[in-house]
Design a protein around this motif. Structure first.
Motif, PDB file in Angstrom:
ATOM      1  N   ILE A 106       6.889  -4.789  -5.731  1.00 37.28           N
ATOM      2  CA  ILE A 106       6.778  -3.349  -5.344  1.00 37.28           C
ATOM      3  C   ILE A 106       6.910  -3.468  -3.779  1.00 37.28           C
ATOM      4  O   ILE A 106       6.075  -3.870  -3.120  1.00 37.28           O
ATOM      5  CB  ILE A 106       5.924  -2.421  -5.935  1.00 37.28           C
ATOM      6  N   GLY A 107       8.135  -2.625  -3.167  1.00 38.72           N
ATOM      7  CA  GLY A 107       8.346  -2.861  -1.729  1.00 38.72           C
ATOM      8  C   GLY A 107       8.473  -1.487  -1.183  1.00 38.72           C
ATOM      9  O   GLY A 107       8.713  -0.464  -1.878  1.00 38.72           O
ATOM     10  N   MET A 108       9.123  -1.520   0.210  1.00 38.63           N
ATOM     11  CA  MET A 108       9.688  -0.465   0.678  1.00 38.63           C
ATOM     12  C   MET A 108      10.687   0.250  -0.047  1.00 38.63           C
ATOM     13  O   MET A 108      11.618   0.044  -0.010  1.00 38.63           O
ATOM     14  CB  MET A 108       9.894  -0.778   2.277  1.00 38.63           C
ATOM     15  N   GLY A 109      10.282   1.813  -0.054  1.00 39.66           N
ATOM     16  CA  GLY A 109      11.526   2.489  -1.157  1.00 39.66           C
ATOM     17  C   GLY A 109      11.474   2.517  -2.431  1.00 39.66           C
ATOM     18  O   GLY A 109      12.164   3.423  -3.027  1.00 39.66           O
ATOM     19  N   ASP A 110      10.843   1.589  -2.986  1.00 41.16           N
ATOM     20  CA  ASP A 110      10.825   1.452  -4.436  1.00 41.16           C
ATOM     21  C   ASP A 110      10.168   2.658  -5.043  1.00 41.16           C
ATOM     22  O   ASP A 110       9.016   3.094  -4.144  1.00 41.16           O
ATOM     23  CB  ASP A 110      10.087   0.229  -4.874  1.00 41.16           C
ATOM     24  N   CYS A 129       0.644   3.450  -2.963  1.00 47.38           N
ATOM     25  CA  CYS A 129       1.988   3.287  -2.671  1.00 47.38           C
ATOM     26  C   CYS A 129       2.410   3.591  -1.367  1.00 47.38           C
ATOM     27  O   CYS A 129       3.151   2.896  -0.534  1.00 47.38           O
ATOM     28  CB  CYS A 129       2.700   4.659  -3.806  1.00 47.38           C
ATOM     29  N   ALA A 130       1.792   4.729  -0.632  1.00 44.53           N
ATOM     30  CA  ALA A 130       2.000   4.964   0.674  1.00 44.53           C
ATOM     31  C   ALA A 130       1.644   3.875   1.550  1.00 44.53           C
ATOM     32  O   ALA A 130       2.345   3.604   2.561  1.00 44.53           O
ATOM     33  CB  ALA A 130       1.044   6.118   1.002  1.00 44.53           C
ATOM     34  N   ARG A 131       0.745   3.301   1.245  1.00 41.97           N
ATOM     35  CA  ARG A 131       0.428   1.999   1.868  1.00 41.97           C
ATOM     36  C   ARG A 131       1.555   0.819   2.484  1.00 41.97           C
ATOM     37  O   ARG A 131       1.623   0.478   3.404  1.00 41.97           O
ATOM     38  CB  ARG A 131      -1.104   1.281   1.206  1.00 41.97           C
ATOM     39  N   ILE A 132       2.378   0.691   1.415  1.00 39.99           N
ATOM     40  CA  ILE A 132       3.204  -0.355   1.451  1.00 39.99           C
ATOM     41  C   ILE A 132       4.796   0.139   1.348  1.00 39.99           C
ATOM     42  O   ILE A 132       5.792  -0.418   1.288  1.00 39.99           O
ATOM     43  CB  ILE A 132       3.187  -1.307   0.093  1.00 39.99           C
ATOM     44  N   GLY A 133       4.802   1.616   1.609  1.00 41.43           N
ATOM     45  CA  GLY A 133       6.236   2.192   1.942  1.00 41.43           C
ATOM     46  C   GLY A 133       6.650   2.461   0.627  1.00 41.43           C
ATOM     47  O   GLY A 133       8.237   2.812   0.573  1.00 41.43           O
ATOM     48  N   ALA A 134       6.062   2.239  -0.480  1.00 41.12           N
ATOM     49  CA  ALA A 134       6.711   2.932  -2.059  1.00 41.12           C
ATOM     50  C   ALA A 134       6.854   4.275  -2.090  1.00 41.12           C
ATOM     51  O   ALA A 134       5.899   4.981  -1.387  1.00 41.12           O
ATOM     52  CB  ALA A 134       5.932   2.311  -2.909  1.00 41.12           C
ATOM     53  N   VAL A 135       7.454   4.892  -2.760  1.00 41.51           N
ATOM     54  CA  VAL A 135       7.632   6.355  -3.073  1.00 41.51           C
ATOM     55  C   VAL A 135       7.026   6.610  -4.469  1.00 41.51           C
ATOM     56  O   VAL A 135       7.639   6.343  -5.233  1.00 41.51           O
ATOM     57  CB  VAL A 135       9.282   6.653  -2.891  1.00 41.51           C
ATOM     58  N   HIS A 136       5.916   7.428  -4.137  1.00 46.78           N
ATOM     59  CA  HIS A 136       5.280   7.761  -5.594  1.00 46.78           C
ATOM     60  C   HIS A 136       5.999   9.225  -6.244  1.00 46.78           C
ATOM     61  O   HIS A 136       6.509   9.857  -5.406  1.00 46.78           O
ATOM     62  CB  HIS A 136       3.825   7.799  -5.618  1.00 46.78           C
ATOM     63  N   CYS A 225      -1.275  -1.657   6.013  1.00 42.88           N
ATOM     64  CA  CYS A 225      -0.285  -0.682   5.938  1.00 42.88           C
ATOM     65  C   CYS A 225       0.937  -1.142   6.596  1.00 42.88           C
ATOM     66  O   CYS A 225       1.106  -1.624   7.720  1.00 42.88           O
ATOM     67  CB  CYS A 225      -1.034   0.448   6.977  1.00 42.88           C
ATOM     68  N   VAL A 226       2.013  -0.649   5.844  1.00 44.17           N
ATOM     69  CA  VAL A 226       3.111  -1.022   6.461  1.00 44.17           C
ATOM     70  C   VAL A 226       3.864   0.202   6.979  1.00 44.17           C
ATOM     71  O   VAL A 226       4.034   1.300   6.665  1.00 44.17           O
ATOM     72  CB  VAL A 226       4.128  -1.296   5.322  1.00 44.17           C
ATOM     73  N   PRO A 227       4.442   0.144   8.412  1.00 45.69           N
ATOM     74  CA  PRO A 227       5.014   1.193   9.253  1.00 45.69           C
ATOM     75  C   PRO A 227       6.278   1.723   8.644  1.00 45.69           C
ATOM     76  O   PRO A 227       7.064   0.875   8.021  1.00 45.69           O
ATOM     77  CB  PRO A 227       5.349   0.581  10.747  1.00 45.69           C
ATOM     78  N   VAL A 228       6.425   3.185   8.381  1.00 48.79           N
ATOM     79  CA  VAL A 228       7.749   3.377   7.980  1.00 48.79           C
ATOM     80  C   VAL A 228       8.442   4.459   8.954  1.00 48.79           C
ATOM     81  O   VAL A 228       7.639   4.949   9.763  1.00 48.79           O
ATOM     82  CB  VAL A 228       7.340   4.274   6.346  1.00 48.79           C
ATOM     83  N   PRO A 233      10.677   8.963   2.726  1.00 53.80           N
ATOM     84  CA  PRO A 233      10.302   9.689   1.995  1.00 53.80           C
ATOM     85  C   PRO A 233       8.792   9.315   1.396  1.00 53.80           C
ATOM     86  O   PRO A 233       8.596   8.183   1.043  1.00 53.80           O
ATOM     87  CB  PRO A 233      11.154   9.963   0.618  1.00 53.80           C
ATOM     88  N   ALA A 234       7.646  10.163   1.414  1.00 49.03           N
ATOM     89  CA  ALA A 234       6.482   9.854   1.102  1.00 49.03           C
ATOM     90  C   ALA A 234       6.305   9.779  -0.611  1.00 49.03           C
ATOM     91  O   ALA A 234       5.792   9.023  -1.066  1.00 49.03           O
ATOM     92  CB  ALA A 234       5.594  10.843   1.591  1.00 49.03           C
ATOM     93  N   TYR A 235       6.863  10.970  -0.900  1.00 46.50           N
ATOM     94  CA  TYR A 235       6.922  11.183  -2.395  1.00 46.50           C
ATOM     95  C   TYR A 235       7.931  11.895  -2.917  1.00 46.50           C
ATOM     96  O   TYR A 235       8.904  12.757  -2.117  1.00 46.50           O
ATOM     97  CB  TYR A 235       5.665  11.790  -2.974  1.00 46.50           C
TER      98      TYR A 235
END
Length: 630
Positions: A106-110, A129-136, A225-228, A233-235
């Protein structure tokens, strides 16, 4: 500064206002400007910034001296347990789960769907999810398999994070079979699930596909924490659409952080370190904004409550939670207070508790009828603030800015427009109507940061749903009026304004009158089809426990009261006493479904209904009036 000063400062220079508000957030790369209007009417905020939501909600508090402050209190009458998690513990838990998700691809935007009950792990999952840039995309735990499948196909997630069960008074809801059913129905196939096993009902797991919450985290490297980007999109949060297909409301990261942080002090009047409680569910927007993100971003302690206003164990449970956790501001839906008032009409149970920590009660989610507000004021002895907002807005549009200055409460009004919202009342042609006149509530574009920039993968639908009826405005779908002081009165959804022989009447105004009856605990008014007058109003009333009056007497009173206050023009003569009203799980009355039953029209069972059996009770109750089919 007064509210008027602050609102004027926003009106005069919105860019400066929102850049100043942004200073309270910790940025990886600060924004060079607030608004990007180059693609109007599609707007974005802080688009050139870089930031991380989880860092702002968790890590920065650990770094800035709040490591040992309690971040989450879990109070569960369902399991007779209370637990507490500090910001340091929350950081460890979130980094660990985020690391496990990252290790599984799982990564950025998933996208990741979260399908959980009211447990602290639901917040950990959102933050991970927010920590790694995934969209929940949180889906209300216990939602039917078909509805979950529809959301899987729209969001196309790589994974589902779930729990084995949710707990309701008198029953345990097994979640895993619903997840399995949804996965089988969905065209899109997820890669894996992570399941939190709860001892009340353990789930059967499929090796290699289903992963235990604890086991999947063993031995993983915690994630940083990954910068976005600011407009990342947060969610996605699905709200019911008129066509039946759910609408995926998107929340952009940076605006979400800035707006929510601003509201915690200015509207809810809490300082960092104080306890804030929103009695809602993580599946709804209130749960996103004011159980998870808002309080944590601002450095507050948030309460995750797994229970109901009545029955867990009684109508005093809210008072106990406020007392036990020293809650400063409390937010819930009016329907919760109507349930308490019906069970304990005189408010006797509050005498057993000390709620002196509480500064104010905030109500939202549906119209707060005056009777409920007055009852709450009298029983709780604190200010009761109605405020108004939507899933789409993500934070209050109209409210009492108690943290700036408490404005006088006008019962029936959620008070005034908040900075960012230029609210107008329009007629059907899009022209402003005089003060005091009922019309469509619209908001002049652009909407402020934190509101929806679009719908997930459906920009055309976003424009058609919200921006087309009144060009240059966002259409709220609500009808109301504004008084001479700028106080808004939200009377009904636009489609709840009924037309009786050419007269446009608000069902909300009739509900206010019925709610004033001393024996009425709760009520709803709908418009039913009539050959002669087009539509007729029909009232449904639930009576208080312990009333000695007969149903026919109460019905006569109700008809008389509406005729006296609105006049014969309302043609109000259809009233039925029922034991309960059909509602969504978040407490909204399903008026549109009741109209379909009364008119004997086909309808789709609402996905969010709390108890489908109530619909048959409504149909039976309508038969003596000649409605609901023979």
């Amino acid at each position: 500064m007064t509210y008027a000063d602050i609102y004027k400062s926003w009106q005069t220079d919105p860019e400066a206002f929102w850049m100043k508000a942004a200073q309270a957030i910790t940025w990886v790369k600060p924004p060079s400007r607030a608004l990007d209007d180059s693609k109007a009417p599609i707007y974005s905020w802080y688009a050139d910034a870089q930031v991380n939501t989880c860092y702002n909600a968790v890590d920065r508090h650990v770094e800035n001296g709040r490591a040992d402050q309690v971040a989450i209190i879990h109070d569960s009458p369902m399991t007779h347990s209370v637990s507490r998690m500090t910001f340091a513990e929350l950081q460890t838990a979130t980094a660990s789960l985020a690391g496990a998700l990252r290790a599984k691809g799982i990564g950025m935007g998933d996208r990741v769907i979260i399908y959980m009950p009211m447990v602290p792990e639901a917040l950990v999952a959102m933050l991970a999810c927010a920590r790694i840039g995934a969209v929940h995309s949180v889906v209300f735990g216990g939602f039917a398999a078909h509805e979950l499948a529809v959301r899987i196909d729209d969001a196309t997630p790589k994974a589902i994070i779930g729990a084995s069960c949710g707990l309701e008074p008198g029953r345990t809801v097994a979640y895993k079979p619903l997840i399995d059913g949804a996965i089988a129905q969905a065209k899109h196939k997820v890669d894996f699930t992570v399941i939190l096993q709860r001892e009340q009902c353990r789930a059967d797991m499929t090796d290699g596909f289903d992963h235990d919450w604890h086991a999947v985290q063993q031995g993983v490297t915690p994630a940083e924490c990954v910068p976005v980007a600011g407009d990342h999109p947060a969610y996605i949060l699905y709200t019911s659409g008129t066509t039946g297909a759910p609408k995926g409301v998107v929340r952009a990261t940076a605006g979400h952080l800035v707006a929510l942080n601003w509201t915690m002090k200015n509207i809810y009047n809490v300082n960092p370190g104080e306890v804030f409680w929103a009695a809602s569910d993580v599946g709804w927007v209130v749960g996103h904004s004011y159980i998870c993100y808002g309080p944590l971003i601002h450095g507050n302690t948030t309460v995750v409550f797994e229970g109901k206003p009545v029955g867990t164990p009684d109508a005093g449970t809210f008072w106990r939670v406020i007392q036990d956790h020293k809650v400063r501001s409390f937010f819930t839906a009016p329907t919760a207070f109507r349930a308490i008032k019906r069970d304990d009409p005189k408010g006797e149970l509050i005498k057993d508790y000390d709620i002196s920590s509480l500064r104010a009660l905030y109500l939202a989610g549906e119209r707060a009828d005056p009777d409920t507000i007055i009852w709450a004021q009298n029983v709780m002895k604190v200010p009761v603030y109605d405020h108004w907002w939507q899933t789409e807005s993500g934070f209050p549009m109209v409210g009492n800015p108690a943290g700036i200055e408490p404005l006088p409460v006008k019962i029936g009004s959620p008070t005034v427009a908040l900075p960012g919202y230029d609210i107008r009342i329009l007629d059907e042609g899009g022209h402003e109507v005089p003060r005091g006149t009922l019309g469509a509530i619209a908001i002049k574009l652009p909407l402020p940061p934190g509101t929806l920039p679009t719908l997930w993968q459906a920009e055309d639908r976003f424009i058609k749903s919200y921006l087309t009826t009144f060009p240059g405005y966002y259409e709220t779908g609500d009808a109301g009026l504004m008084d001479e002081d700028g106080y808004l009165y939200v009377m009904a959804r636009t489609d709840d304004v009924i037309n009786v022989a050419g007269h446009r009447l608000s069902t909300g105004a009739m509900e206010e009158i019925l709610a004033n009856h001393p024996d009425v605990a709760e009520c709803a008014v709908i418009g039913v089809t009539d050959e002669l007058k087009g539509q007729l109003p029909m009232g449904f009333v639930c009576t208080n426990k312990g009333t000695s009056r007969t149903d026919p007497d109460i019905v006569k009173d109700c008809i008389r009261m509406v005729r006296e206050e609105i006049g014969p023009v309302a043609a109000f003569k259809l009233v039925v006493v029922v034991d309960r009203l059909p509602k969504t799980r978040s407490g909204k009355i399903l008026r549109r479904t009741m109209v379909s039953i009364a008119d004997n029209a086909d309808f789709k069972m609402p996905a969010t209904i709390d108890d489908p059996a109530i619909l048959d009770e409504i149909r039976t109750a309508l038969k003596p009036l000649g409605y609901g089919g023979a």
